[in-house]
Design an enzyme around this catalytic site. Structure first.
Site, mmCIF file in Angstrom:
data_model
loop_
_atom_site.group_PDB
_atom_site.id
_atom_site.type_symbol
_atom_site.label_atom_id
_atom_site.label_comp_id
_atom_site.label_asym_id
_atom_site.label_seq_id
_atom_site.Cartn_x
_atom_site.Cartn_y
_atom_site.Cartn_z
ATOM 1 N N ASN A 13 0.866 -1.182 0.000
ATOM 2 C CA ASN A 13 0.000 0.000 0.000
ATOM 3 C C ASN A 13 0.901 1.230 0.000
ATOM 4 O OD1 ASN A 13 -1.779 2.066 0.469
ATOM 5 N ND2 ASN A 13 -2.381 1.384 2.521
ATOM 6 N N LYS A 15 0.117 4.260 -0.284
ATOM 7 C CA LYS A 15 -0.526 5.466 0.264
ATOM 8 C C LYS A 15 -0.293 6.646 -0.695
ATOM 9 C CE LYS A 15 -0.210 3.326 4.748
ATOM 10 N NZ LYS A 15 -0.095 3.430 6.181
ATOM 11 N N HIS A 106 -9.433 1.185 4.938
ATOM 12 C CA HIS A 106 -8.167 1.370 5.659
ATOM 13 C C HIS A 106 -8.415 2.300 6.847
ATOM 14 C CE1 HIS A 106 -4.079 2.550 6.590
ATOM 15 N NE2 HIS A 106 -3.681 1.474 5.922
ATOM 16 N N GLU A 108 -6.811 4.687 7.924
ATOM 17 C CA GLU A 108 -6.619 6.109 7.612
ATOM 18 C C GLU A 108 -7.884 6.692 6.979
ATOM 19 O OE1 GLU A 108 -2.966 5.590 5.456
ATOM 20 O OE2 GLU A 108 -1.986 5.053 7.345
ATOM 21 N N GLU A 178 -5.083 -4.966 10.537
ATOM 22 C CA GLU A 178 -4.094 -3.907 10.719
ATOM 23 C C GLU A 178 -4.391 -3.152 12.011
ATOM 24 O OE1 GLU A 178 -2.144 -2.702 6.726
ATOM 25 O OE2 GLU A 178 -3.841 -1.392 7.084
ATOM 26 N N GLY A 184 2.685 2.363 10.834
ATOM 27 C CA GLY A 184 3.631 3.473 10.704
ATOM 28 C C GLY A 184 4.377 3.811 11.980
ATOM 29 N N SER A 223 3.695 -1.988 10.285
ATOM 30 C CA SER A 223 5.145 -2.044 10.523
ATOM 31 C C SER A 223 5.774 -3.376 10.115
ATOM 32 C CB SER A 223 5.461 -1.701 11.984
ATOM 33 O OG SER A 223 5.042 -0.373 12.277
HETATM 34 P P1 13P Z 1 3.212 0.513 7.624
HETATM 35 O O1 13P Z 1 3.737 -0.778 7.024
HETATM 36 O O2 13P Z 1 3.948 1.713 7.129
HETATM 37 O O3 13P Z 1 3.110 0.425 9.106
HETATM 38 O O4 13P Z 1 1.710 0.704 7.076
HETATM 39 C C1 13P Z 1 0.821 -0.347 7.163
HETATM 40 C C2 13P Z 1 -0.399 -0.017 6.408
HETATM 41 O O5 13P Z 1 -1.144 0.869 6.761
HETATM 42 C C3 13P Z 1 -0.674 -0.792 5.193
HETATM 43 O O6 13P Z 1 -1.957 -0.579 4.722
#
Ligand code: 13P
Length: 261
Positions: A13, A15, A106, A108, A178, A184, A223
């Site tokens: 992903n 982003k 997601h 976010e 997740e 992150g 992560s």
């Molecule tokens: P990270 O791997 O940067 O923690 O992000 C995970 C994520 O949100 C994947 O959709």
């Protein structure tokens, strides 16, 4: 649980990172890094921003990997096929760009853009009805975990997100666990904790679709890095990973794919 016949899925992903040119370069390099390795038995999916889909797809057309299916996904979409929805992208538009997958719900999007379970469900249904495979994201935040509510939160998100789907549609869907606190932060869940929640999700899926859900892949995300992937790969109910930051570096994404096998 029955023998795991599910093909591992490693999804990146991106982003809001990479323009078309950078995205094409990233994917070209990933394919290069992985191509000398025969028979990595996994499916690889990258989910670039909408604006990079076209150029990334061109690279996929050029290069293939032995023993490895590579595919394209989007990070979001609207649930209608077309209409007066300024700024939105429809499932049919994603299909035109060669997308097979779409990330839905997601954290976010839930947290920053106010997506409710009802909206997430509309998108999941629209994905299935328009020939896309949804990657439904679920996961608790730090407080919910502290309060011992992880299972309840995840059960609600999975049940609401997949409501109204047929067992066959659930079978083709992907659920990504997740935990919000792991995204992150550099602090992933332990393999054991992620397995516990993945096993719970598997039970919830079976409640919804019976044996129809045996093919549903459950990913872990949050992560994920080359040095922790083996811990997730070793778990019976975790079928792959949804990778954020580490999917932006070709070496680390390739190492994660290789680390699965
Ligand atoms: P990270 O791997 O940067 O923690 O992000 C995970 C994520 O949100 C994947 O959709």
């Amino acid at each position: 649980m029955e023998e795991n016949a599910r093909t591992p899925l490693i999804a990146g992903n991106w982003k809001m990172h990479k323009n078309g040119k950078q995205g094409a370069e990233l994917v070209r390099r990933i394919l290069e890094l992985l191509s000398p390795v025969p028979g990595v038995e996994a499916e690889i999916v990258v989910c670039p921003p909408f604006t990079a889909l076209c150029q990334v797809r061109e690279v996929f057309r050029e290069g293939q990997l032995p023993g490895c299916k590579v595919g394209l996904g989007a990070q979001n979409m609207h649930w209608e096929q077309e209409g007066a929805f300024t700024g939105e992208i429809s499932p049919l538009m994603l299909r035109e760009f060669g997308c097979e997958y779409v990330i839905v719900g997601h954290s976010e999007r839930r947290i920053l853009f106010g997506e409710s379970d009802a909206v997430v469900n509309r998108k999941v249904k629209a994905a299935c009805e328009n020939g896309l495979r949804p990657i439904l994201c679920v996961g608790e935040d730090a407080r919910q975990r502290q309060e011992g509510r992880t299972q309840a939160v995840v059960e609600k998100q999975v049940t609401a997100g997949l409501a109204g789907l047929t067992p066959a549609q659930i079978d083709r869907a992907v659920v990504a666990y997740e935990p919000v606190w792991a995204i992150g932060t550099g602090s992933p869940a332990t393999g054991a904790d992620a397995q516990e929640v993945a096993a719970w999700i598997r039970r919830v899926l079976q409640g919804l679709a019976g044996t129809g859900a045996l093919g549903t892949r459950i990913l872990y995300g949050g992560s994920v890095k080359p040095d922790n992937i083996a811990d997730f790969a070793a778990r019976p109910d975790i079928d792959g990973a949804l990778v954020g930051g580490a999917s932006l570096e070709p070496e680390s994404f390739a190492a994660i794919v290789q680390g699965w096998g």
